[in-house]
Design an enzyme around this catalytic site. Sequence first.
Site, PDB file in Angstrom:
ATOM      1  CG  LEU A  73      26.214  68.677  19.134  1.00 55.27           C
ATOM      2  CD1 LEU A  73      24.975  69.295  19.764  1.00 55.27           C
ATOM      3  CD2 LEU A  73      27.481  69.234  19.766  1.00 55.27           C
ATOM      4  N   PRO A  74      27.712  64.442  19.726  1.00 54.98           N
ATOM      5  CG  PRO A  74      29.145  64.099  21.543  1.00 54.98           C
ATOM      6  CD  PRO A  74      28.361  65.167  20.840  1.00 54.98           C
ATOM      7  CE  LYS A 180      26.482  57.382  10.557  1.00 57.12           C
ATOM      8  NZ  LYS A 180      27.676  57.200   9.743  1.00 57.12           N
ATOM      9  CE  LYS A 249      26.051  57.645  18.185  1.00 55.95           C
ATOM     10  NZ  LYS A 249      26.197  58.905  17.481  1.00 55.95           N
TER      11      LYS A 249
END
Length: 303
Positions: A73-74, A180, A249
């Site tokens: 998911l985002p 990440k 993000k």
Amino acid sequence: MTPLAPPATIAFLGLGMMGRPMAARLVEAGFKLRLFDISQKAVSDFIGAHPSALATASPKAAAQGADALITMLPDGKIVRQAVIEGRDAAREGLVAGALVLDMSSSNPVDTQKLARDLAASGVALLDAPVSGGVKRAIDGSLSIMVGGAAADLERARPVFAAMGRTITLCGPAGAGHTMKALNNYLSAAGLVAMCEALVVGEAFGLDPGTMVDVFNSSTGKSKATEVKGRQFVVSRTFAAGFTTGLMAKDLRTAGEVAQHLELNMPMLQRAVAYWNDANGKLGVAADHTEIFRYAEMLAEEGT
Ligand code: NAD
């Protein structure tokens, strides 16, 4: 605990740019899939291509009877909604002993909390974000960065092996998501450096294609010059399949981790501001390689 080998049942939430090819690899490996996405089209397109997968009406329904639940998911807020907080959340359908694998690029501080909350229901969480983009999701050669318990990774290994080539246990819960975000800081920094170099070189009269070729045979070579330079930037196709919004993000996440640890990181802070501003100018849905257009816009403002 026995490894989750095919034909184990996996609930899969999020069939976007990455989720679609990753879920396809799981079907091809022989796993049974229960799907949910807020986009009905995303689900029906997937089932059109892979009729053995099952569409469900909510995260809870997808989770029912599943040995593991994958979220692609985002961001971590959306993962938390889908897994714990939202209506018909996945936790309501999961049995004790099930595994949750959050393969989205989420915020590691949120991940640590999610791991604690799920543990209270007897459900273990691994954070397992990926790198390699759409191309490597399609050919099943992603790099998967795992946070959580080694025994849970051994259970999930056959699932990860269907989607990735390099599977690295980075540490406890949140370690994969931290890795990440930091990886994408390097990736974003390399891309911006290449774009600025191309803008300066072109203004001086150099040919951008030749510049990329020279970088690739010199010390300036990076993933940006190798796989994005000619392909998406010089060609101005800007179609790498990863948005500016998601990259911004990831940078904010890296910045928040540094802030959480009370570390002063001026270059990282600058990168966060740069990508946030680019988001505003290009739009969150722009491909991240369009950062080249943003570099051109800034250059035009002059010194
Ligand atoms: P995307 O926007 O293409 O896909 C997200 C999917 O999630 C969409 O299909 C959307 O409808 C669905 N969705 C949104 N909210 C939902 C909800 N509440 N419940 C169910 N489904 C919901 O994004 P993407 O590019 O596939 O990226 C997914 C994640 O992977 C992100 O965290 C991103 O940062 C990360 N990532 C992306 C890439 C890439 O190259 N695109 C590479 C590595 C990691």
